[in-house]
Motif scaffolding. Structure first.
Motif, PDB file in Angstrom:
ATOM      1  N   ARG A 188       0.821  -1.218   0.000  1.00 19.83           N
ATOM      2  CA  ARG A 188       0.000   0.000   0.000  1.00 19.83           C
ATOM      3  C   ARG A 188       0.856   1.269   0.000  1.00 19.83           C
ATOM      4  N   PHE A 189       1.989   1.225   0.697  1.00 20.17           N
ATOM      5  CA  PHE A 189       2.869   2.383   0.795  1.00 20.17           C
ATOM      6  C   PHE A 189       4.128   2.133  -0.035  1.00 20.17           C
ATOM      7  N   ALA A 190       4.656   3.205  -0.605  1.00 22.55           N
ATOM      8  CA  ALA A 190       5.916   3.138  -1.344  1.00 22.55           C
ATOM      9  C   ALA A 190       6.782   4.323  -0.924  1.00 22.55           C
ATOM     10  N   ILE A 191       8.081   4.083  -0.895  1.00 20.99           N
ATOM     11  CA  ILE A 191       9.014   5.138  -0.489  1.00 20.99           C
ATOM     12  C   ILE A 191      10.012   5.365  -1.614  1.00 20.99           C
ATOM     13  N   SER A 192      10.340   6.621  -1.845  1.00 20.96           N
ATOM     14  CA  SER A 192      11.267   6.968  -2.926  1.00 20.96           C
ATOM     15  C   SER A 192      12.003   8.240  -2.553  1.00 20.96           C
ATOM     16  N   ASP A 193      13.047   8.545  -3.340  1.00 21.13           N
ATOM     17  CA  ASP A 193      13.791   9.759  -3.043  1.00 21.13           C
ATOM     18  C   ASP A 193      14.003  10.599  -4.296  1.00 21.13           C
ATOM     19  N   ASP A 194      14.317  11.856  -4.069  1.00 19.39           N
ATOM     20  CA  ASP A 194      14.730  12.781  -5.124  1.00 19.39           C
ATOM     21  C   ASP A 194      15.973  13.477  -4.577  1.00 19.39           C
ATOM     22  N   VAL A 252      12.716  12.787   0.562  1.00 20.75           N
ATOM     23  CA  VAL A 252      12.211  11.413   0.519  1.00 20.75           C
ATOM     24  C   VAL A 252      10.689  11.479   0.613  1.00 20.75           C
ATOM     25  N   TYR A 253      10.036  10.721  -0.273  1.00 21.20           N
ATOM     26  CA  TYR A 253       8.576  10.731  -0.337  1.00 21.20           C
ATOM     27  C   TYR A 253       8.015   9.422   0.202  1.00 21.20           C
ATOM     28  N   LEU A 254       6.864   9.522   0.834  1.00 23.37           N
ATOM     29  CA  LEU A 254       6.116   8.338   1.248  1.00 23.37           C
ATOM     30  C   LEU A 254       4.759   8.406   0.559  1.00 23.37           C
ATOM     31  N   GLN A 255       4.582   7.571  -0.463  1.00 22.49           N
ATOM     32  CA  GLN A 255       3.318   7.487  -1.178  1.00 22.49           C
ATOM     33  C   GLN A 255       2.424   6.491  -0.461  1.00 22.49           C
ATOM     34  N   MET A 256       1.284   6.960  -0.014  1.00 21.84           N
ATOM     35  CA  MET A 256       0.374   6.119   0.761  1.00 21.84           C
ATOM     36  C   MET A 256      -0.922   5.935  -0.012  1.00 21.84           C
ATOM     37  N   ASP A 257      -1.195   4.718  -0.418  1.00 23.84           N
ATOM     38  CA  ASP A 257      -2.410   4.384  -1.165  1.00 23.84           C
ATOM     39  C   ASP A 257      -3.285   3.448  -0.335  1.00 23.84           C
ATOM     40  N   SER A 258      -4.524   3.307  -0.759  1.00 21.94           N
ATOM     41  CA  SER A 258      -5.482   2.414  -0.069  1.00 21.94           C
ATOM     42  C   SER A 258      -5.488   2.671   1.433  1.00 21.94           C
TER      43      SER A 258
END
Length: 122
Positions: A65-71, A77-83
């Motif tokens: 459900r969650f994904a973490i990435s960086d720029d 650092v981003y935390l994409q939270m779905d569902s």
């Protein structure tokens, strides 16, 4: 080392939010970032982390459900939270550790930012 978390808000169950953790005074080339959360009346718990080696880890309840990435260009650092679910409601914090590998352990991190509130409710 300073960290600024943002992106929280009110969202309906099943919705999405993207949190951002902007760092200053250090570079992501040498620091790992962890995301944590604390719900009312509960202890702070680890959610996800991103190592300076590019490795990631997620707590079991957010896997898929969650994904973490960086720029690195933005030192963010981003935390994409779905569902999203009502039980995801909490104040979310980001933290930094001068390590290559990240761990889902509160004590691993020595620098903490202020939190951003995520509320999942209909």
């Amino acid at each position: 080392v300073q960290l600024q978390a943002s992106g929280g808000g009110l969202v309906q169950p099943g919705g999405s939010l993207r949190l951002a953790c902007v760092g200053s005074g250090f570079t992501l080339d040498y620091y790992s970032i962890g995301w944590f959360r604390q719900a009312p009346g509960k202890e702070r718990e680890a959610v996800s982390c991103f190592g300076s080696d590019g490795g990631t880890s997620h707590e079991d309840s957010v896997k898929g459900r969650f994904a973490i990435s960086d720029d690195k260009g933005k030192n963010t650092v981003y935390l994409q939270m779905d569902s999203l679910r009502p039980e995801d409601t909490a104040v979310y914090y980001c933290a930094a550790a001068r390590t290559r590998v990240c761990y889902l352990l509160t004590d691993w991190y020595s620098h903490w930012g202020q939190g951003t509130l995520v509320t999942v409710s209909s």
